[in-house]
Design an enzyme around this catalytic site. Structure first.
Site, PDB file in Angstrom:
ATOM      1  N   HIS A   1       6.085   1.125   5.783  1.00 61.64           N
ATOM      2  CA  HIS A   1       6.105   0.498   4.459  1.00 61.64           C
ATOM      3  C   HIS A   1       6.860  -0.834   4.464  1.00 61.64           C
ATOM      4  O   HIS A   1       7.611  -1.138   3.535  1.00 61.64           O
ATOM      5  CB  HIS A   1       6.673   1.465   3.398  1.00 61.64           C
ATOM      6  CG  HIS A   1       5.687   2.535   3.026  1.00 61.64           C
ATOM      7  ND1 HIS A   1       5.401   3.597   3.845  1.00 61.64           N
ATOM      8  CD2 HIS A   1       4.907   2.678   1.931  1.00 61.64           C
ATOM      9  CE1 HIS A   1       4.488   4.357   3.271  1.00 61.64           C
ATOM     10  NE2 HIS A   1       4.167   3.823   2.120  1.00 61.64           N
TER      11      HIS A   1
ATOM     12  N   HIS B   1      -2.274  -8.640   5.046  1.00 61.29           N
ATOM     13  CA  HIS B   1      -3.117  -7.457   4.826  1.00 61.29           C
ATOM     14  C   HIS B   1      -2.422  -6.249   5.438  1.00 61.29           C
ATOM     15  O   HIS B   1      -1.487  -6.389   6.225  1.00 61.29           O
ATOM     16  CB  HIS B   1      -4.508  -7.649   5.454  1.00 61.29           C
ATOM     17  CG  HIS B   1      -4.466  -7.823   6.943  1.00 61.29           C
ATOM     18  ND1 HIS B   1      -4.126  -9.019   7.546  1.00 61.29           N
ATOM     19  CD2 HIS B   1      -4.673  -6.954   7.957  1.00 61.29           C
ATOM     20  CE1 HIS B   1      -4.139  -8.869   8.850  1.00 61.29           C
ATOM     21  NE2 HIS B   1      -4.460  -7.622   9.140  1.00 61.29           N
TER      22      HIS B   1
ATOM     23  N   HIS C   1      -2.453  -2.104   7.157  1.00 55.68           N
ATOM     24  CA  HIS C   1      -3.149  -1.090   7.950  1.00 55.68           C
ATOM     25  C   HIS C   1      -2.397   0.229   7.825  1.00 55.68           C
ATOM     26  O   HIS C   1      -1.190   0.238   7.590  1.00 55.68           O
ATOM     27  CB  HIS C   1      -3.160  -1.440   9.443  1.00 55.68           C
ATOM     28  CG  HIS C   1      -3.861  -2.699   9.785  1.00 55.68           C
ATOM     29  ND1 HIS C   1      -5.230  -2.818   9.786  1.00 55.68           N
ATOM     30  CD2 HIS C   1      -3.384  -3.919  10.159  1.00 55.68           C
ATOM     31  CE1 HIS C   1      -5.553  -4.052  10.147  1.00 55.68           C
ATOM     32  NE2 HIS C   1      -4.457  -4.737  10.376  1.00 55.68           N
TER      33      HIS C   1
ATOM     34  N   CYS D   1      -7.442 -12.492   9.492  1.00 51.27           N
ATOM     35  CA  CYS D   1      -6.176 -11.828   9.838  1.00 51.27           C
ATOM     36  C   CYS D   1      -4.960 -12.719   9.597  1.00 51.27           C
ATOM     37  O   CYS D   1      -3.823 -12.256   9.688  1.00 51.27           O
ATOM     38  CB  CYS D   1      -6.205 -11.363  11.286  1.00 51.27           C
ATOM     39  SG  CYS D   1      -7.434 -10.092  11.585  1.00 51.27           S
TER      40      CYS D   1
ATOM     41  N   GLU E   1      -4.661  -0.105  15.159  1.00 49.38           N
ATOM     42  CA  GLU E   1      -4.564  -0.874  13.920  1.00 49.38           C
ATOM     43  C   GLU E   1      -5.571  -0.344  12.902  1.00 49.38           C
ATOM     44  O   GLU E   1      -5.286  -0.271  11.713  1.00 49.38           O
ATOM     45  CB  GLU E   1      -4.890  -2.326  14.279  1.00 49.38           C
ATOM     46  CG  GLU E   1      -4.553  -3.327  13.244  1.00 49.38           C
ATOM     47  CD  GLU E   1      -4.755  -4.723  13.800  1.00 49.38           C
ATOM     48  OE1 GLU E   1      -3.768  -5.319  14.249  1.00 49.38           O
ATOM     49  OE2 GLU E   1      -5.892  -5.210  13.792  1.00 49.38           O
TER      50      GLU E   1
ATOM     51  N   HIS F   1       0.876  -7.015   7.739  1.00 42.51           N
ATOM     52  CA  HIS F   1       1.213  -8.143   8.608  1.00 42.51           C
ATOM     53  C   HIS F   1       0.258  -9.301   8.352  1.00 42.51           C
ATOM     54  O   HIS F   1      -0.753  -9.168   7.677  1.00 42.51           O
ATOM     55  CB  HIS F   1       1.233  -7.741  10.088  1.00 42.51           C
ATOM     56  CG  HIS F   1      -0.099  -7.456  10.700  1.00 42.51           C
ATOM     57  ND1 HIS F   1      -0.304  -7.358  12.052  1.00 42.51           N
ATOM     58  CD2 HIS F   1      -1.323  -7.256  10.145  1.00 42.51           C
ATOM     59  CE1 HIS F   1      -1.567  -7.103  12.300  1.00 42.51           C
ATOM     60  NE2 HIS F   1      -2.209  -7.034  11.169  1.00 42.51           N
TER      61      HIS F   1
HETATM   62 ZN   LIG Z   1      -4.164  -6.618  10.898  1.00 47.34          ZN
END
Ligand SMILES: [Zn+2]
Length: 111
Positions: A65, A28, A30, A24, A99, A14
């Site tokens: 994914h 990137h 998680h 952020c 997260e 996201h």
């Molecule tokens: Zn994040």
């Protein structure tokens, strides 16, 4: 009252839209830990609150994914994702979205 708790791990990317500078804002990923809590006063005809498999399908089929910015119409913060999931799962009253280690958002419906 019966409660079921389903915990799942998904991988997703996201990018956040924020009012202040942050790393952020870059795309990137998680490995998210999603925990869904459902409860019901009465069981359904199958003797369940809700089927664990149906929860897993909804969470994994929609989010795993994926680039969350492509599939969600809102800023995909952990808080917003928790709310969005809670609103879509039958009998759900709480969703935890972790997260990363140490960073968890919880959405709970008010009674
Ligand atoms: Zn994040």
């Amino acid at each position: 009252m019966y409660t079921v708790i389903k915990r799942m791990e998904i991988s997703a990317a996201h990018r956040l839209q924020l009012s202040y500078p942050s790393k952020c804002q870059q795309l990137h990923g998680h490995n998210w830990i999603i925990t869904v809590y459902c409860r019901a006063r009465e069981l359904n005809q199958d003797g369940m609150v809700t089927d664990f498999t149906h929860i897993k399908q909804l969470v994994q089929d929609t989010l795993d994914h994926r680039n969350l910015n492509d599939i969600l119409s809102f800023n995909p913060t952990a808080e917003n994702i928790a709310r969005w999931l809670c609103d879509r799962i039958e009998h759900c009253y709480r969703v935890d979205v972790q997260e990363s280690e140490g960073n968890t958002a919880i959405y709970e419906k008010e009674d």
